[in-house]
Design a protein around this motif. Structure first.
Motif, PDB file in Angstrom:
ATOM      1  N   GLU A   1       0.838  -1.195   0.000  1.00 54.74           N
ATOM      2  CA  GLU A   1       0.000   0.000   0.000  1.00 54.74           C
ATOM      3  C   GLU A   1       0.875   1.247   0.000  1.00 54.74           C
ATOM      4  N   VAL A   2       0.574   2.158  -0.907  1.00 58.04           N
ATOM      5  CA  VAL A   2       1.291   3.422  -1.004  1.00 58.04           C
ATOM      6  C   VAL A   2       0.373   4.518  -0.468  1.00 58.04           C
ATOM      7  N   HIS A   3       0.806   5.175   0.608  1.00 54.37           N
ATOM      8  CA  HIS A   3      -0.021   6.186   1.266  1.00 54.37           C
ATOM      9  C   HIS A   3       0.483   7.589   0.947  1.00 54.37           C
ATOM     10  N   VAL A   4      -0.276   8.575   1.391  1.00 51.05           N
ATOM     11  CA  VAL A   4      -0.019   9.966   1.015  1.00 51.05           C
ATOM     12  C   VAL A   4       1.394  10.404   1.376  1.00 51.05           C
ATOM     13  N   ASP A   5       1.902   9.964   2.506  1.00 48.10           N
ATOM     14  CA  ASP A   5       3.227  10.396   2.946  1.00 48.10           C
ATOM     15  C   ASP A   5       4.355   9.550   2.361  1.00 48.10           C
ATOM     16  N   ASP A   6       3.996   8.562   1.531  1.00 42.67           N
ATOM     17  CA  ASP A   6       5.008   7.690   0.939  1.00 42.67           C
ATOM     18  C   ASP A   6       5.459   8.225  -0.419  1.00 42.67           C
ATOM     19  N   THR A   7       6.664   7.871  -0.793  1.00 36.88           N
ATOM     20  CA  THR A   7       7.148   8.120  -2.144  1.00 36.88           C
ATOM     21  C   THR A   7       7.006   6.827  -2.931  1.00 36.88           C
ATOM     22  N   PRO A   8       6.117   6.791  -3.920  1.00 43.07           N
ATOM     23  CA  PRO A   8       5.894   5.529  -4.629  1.00 43.07           C
ATOM     24  C   PRO A   8       7.104   5.117  -5.449  1.00 43.07           C
ATOM     25  N   SER A   9       7.375   3.838  -5.434  1.00 43.86           N
ATOM     26  CA  SER A   9       8.418   3.274  -6.291  1.00 43.86           C
ATOM     27  C   SER A   9       7.808   2.113  -7.059  1.00 43.86           C
ATOM     28  N   PHE A  10       8.115   2.032  -8.343  1.00 40.91           N
ATOM     29  CA  PHE A  10       7.568   0.964  -9.175  1.00 40.91           C
ATOM     30  C   PHE A  10       8.603  -0.114  -9.456  1.00 40.91           C
ATOM     31  N   SER A  11       9.722  -0.038  -8.780  1.00 38.66           N
ATOM     32  CA  SER A  11      10.741  -1.062  -8.906  1.00 38.66           C
ATOM     33  C   SER A  11      10.218  -2.374  -8.315  1.00 38.66           C
ATOM     34  N   GLY A  12      10.189  -3.413  -9.105  1.00 43.82           N
ATOM     35  CA  GLY A  12       9.722  -4.710  -8.636  1.00 43.82           C
ATOM     36  C   GLY A  12       8.222  -4.866  -8.613  1.00 43.82           C
ATOM     37  N   VAL A  13       7.482  -3.833  -9.019  1.00 41.05           N
ATOM     38  CA  VAL A  13       6.016  -3.905  -9.027  1.00 41.05           C
ATOM     39  C   VAL A  13       5.555  -4.630 -10.281  1.00 41.05           C
ATOM     40  N   ASP A  14       4.559  -5.507 -10.124  1.00 39.33           N
ATOM     41  CA  ASP A  14       3.993  -6.235 -11.251  1.00 39.33           C
ATOM     42  C   ASP A  14       2.632  -5.680 -11.668  1.00 39.33           C
ATOM     43  N   ILE A  15       1.816  -5.312 -10.686  1.00 39.22           N
ATOM     44  CA  ILE A  15       0.496  -4.735 -10.957  1.00 39.22           C
ATOM     45  C   ILE A  15       0.335  -3.486 -10.097  1.00 39.22           C
ATOM     46  N   ALA A  16      -0.017  -2.368 -10.711  1.00 33.13           N
ATOM     47  CA  ALA A  16      -0.343  -1.151  -9.968  1.00 33.13           C
ATOM     48  C   ALA A  16      -1.827  -0.874 -10.131  1.00 33.13           C
ATOM     49  N   PHE A  17      -2.450  -0.401  -9.047  1.00 34.97           N
ATOM     50  CA  PHE A  17      -3.888  -0.112  -9.100  1.00 34.97           C
ATOM     51  C   PHE A  17      -4.164   1.281  -8.554  1.00 34.97           C
ATOM     52  N   ILE A  18      -4.965   2.047  -9.315  1.00 35.53           N
ATOM     53  CA  ILE A  18      -5.414   3.377  -8.898  1.00 35.53           C
ATOM     54  C   ILE A  18      -6.935   3.380  -8.932  1.00 35.53           C
ATOM     55  N   GLY A  19      -7.567   3.660  -7.793  1.00 34.49           N
ATOM     56  CA  GLY A  19      -9.015   3.684  -7.720  1.00 34.49           C
ATOM     57  C   GLY A  19      -9.588   5.055  -8.031  1.00 34.49           C
ATOM     58  N   GLY A  20     -10.858   5.219  -7.698  1.00 33.84           N
ATOM     59  CA  GLY A  20     -11.553   6.474  -7.939  1.00 33.84           C
ATOM     60  C   GLY A  20     -11.784   7.247  -6.660  1.00 33.84           C
ATOM     61  N   GLY A  21     -11.872   8.578  -6.791  1.00 29.26           N
ATOM     62  CA  GLY A  21     -12.121   9.425  -5.627  1.00 29.26           C
ATOM     63  C   GLY A  21     -12.783  10.714  -6.052  1.00 29.26           C
TER      64      GLY A  21
END
Length: 259
Positions: free
Chosen positions: A54-74
């Motif tokens: 889980e990537v939260h507001v205070d985190d810096t996202p990294s896509f290294s090693g990620v296989d599936i990324a998901f972005i929902g609606g708001g």
């Protein structure tokens, strides 16, 4: 989802898929977080270990090693916060997408994929991952939706609620054709977008538990990228498919009254 008759939680060959769930505290309209639960279980039933980050507001996202990324609606406010965060990592996200990384984006997340989207009277810069842009119109496009898509052997069913009118660039492939509902703009008859291993859509509900074919498409694409195979063991989806077909037939027969 049903329990599998021969559930196998032995993770054969150490197969693991990492899922990056982006900003779940902000982007979870209409049960969008249920998509992560669905992916987890469908992987586990096949002996694939889901590693959910889980990537939260205070985190810096990294896509290294990620296989599936998901972005929902708001809502507009949450969408703007997320857009600002992701723009700071735009180069890394683009590299992930162009390298065949699997990205699923729903509603507000879908709008972020393009060059811009309209929020009130302000045009906000998007991530420019796909050739599309979003403006808005009246009335809002609200109600149940059915989409015929090449990525799912069953019709995709769900719920849409958006003022956005998303316009695809020349030659950009839509997710599918609207059989019932509104889709990208209520005019062209198209819904969503497909680009490399990116799936963008307005379908909430949540999307994946109602449409196991879409969930398996995402898993298969990530397995191909990481392990060189798209073969997935079949699951007993009797209940899921029955629910999908009931909604499909009721909508197509006009038995569901939209509010």
């Amino acid at each position: 989802m049903t329990s599998q008759a021969t559930e196998n939680t032995t993770h054969r060959g150490g197969r693991t898929l990492r899922i990056a769930h982006l900003y779940p505290e902000l982007l979870n309209l209409y049960g969008d977080s249920g998509n992560i639960l669905c992916l987890r279980r469908r992987m586990e039933w096949r002996g694939i270990t889901p590693d959910v980050m889980e990537v939260h507001v205070d985190d810096t996202p990294s896509f290294s090693g990620v296989d599936i990324a998901f972005i929902g609606g708001g809502s507009d406010r949450e969408q703007r916060i997320v857009c600002d965060k992701l723009l700071a990592e735009q180069a890394e996200i683009r590299a992930f997408v162009e390298d065949g990384g699997v990205l699923a984006a729903v509603c507000g997340g879908y709008q972020l994929l393009g060059s811009s989207y309209l929020m009130a009277d302000e045009r906000v810069e998007g991530l420019s991952l796909v050739d599309l842009y979003t403006d808005h119109g009246d009335p809002r496009l609200i109600g149940n939706i059915v989409v015929e898509s090449s990525i799912s052997p069953q019709p995709i069913v769900g719920y849409e609620n958006h003022a956005g009118r998303t316009h695809l660039g020349e030659g950009v492939t839509p997710l599918g054709r609207v059989l019932y509902g509104h889709g990208n703009d209520g005019v062209t008859g198209y819904e969503g977008v497909l680009y490399k291993n990116v799936v963008g859509t307005y379908v909430h509900g949540p999307l994946l538990p109602k449409n196991p074919g879409v969930a398996d498409y995402l898993i298969a694409r990530s397995m191909e990228r990481k392990y060189g195979t798209t073969e997935l063991e079949p699951l007993d989806d009797t209940e899921e498919l029955a629910a999908n077909q009931v909604m499909y037939h009721r909508l197509m027969a006009g038995e569901v009254q939209e509010s």
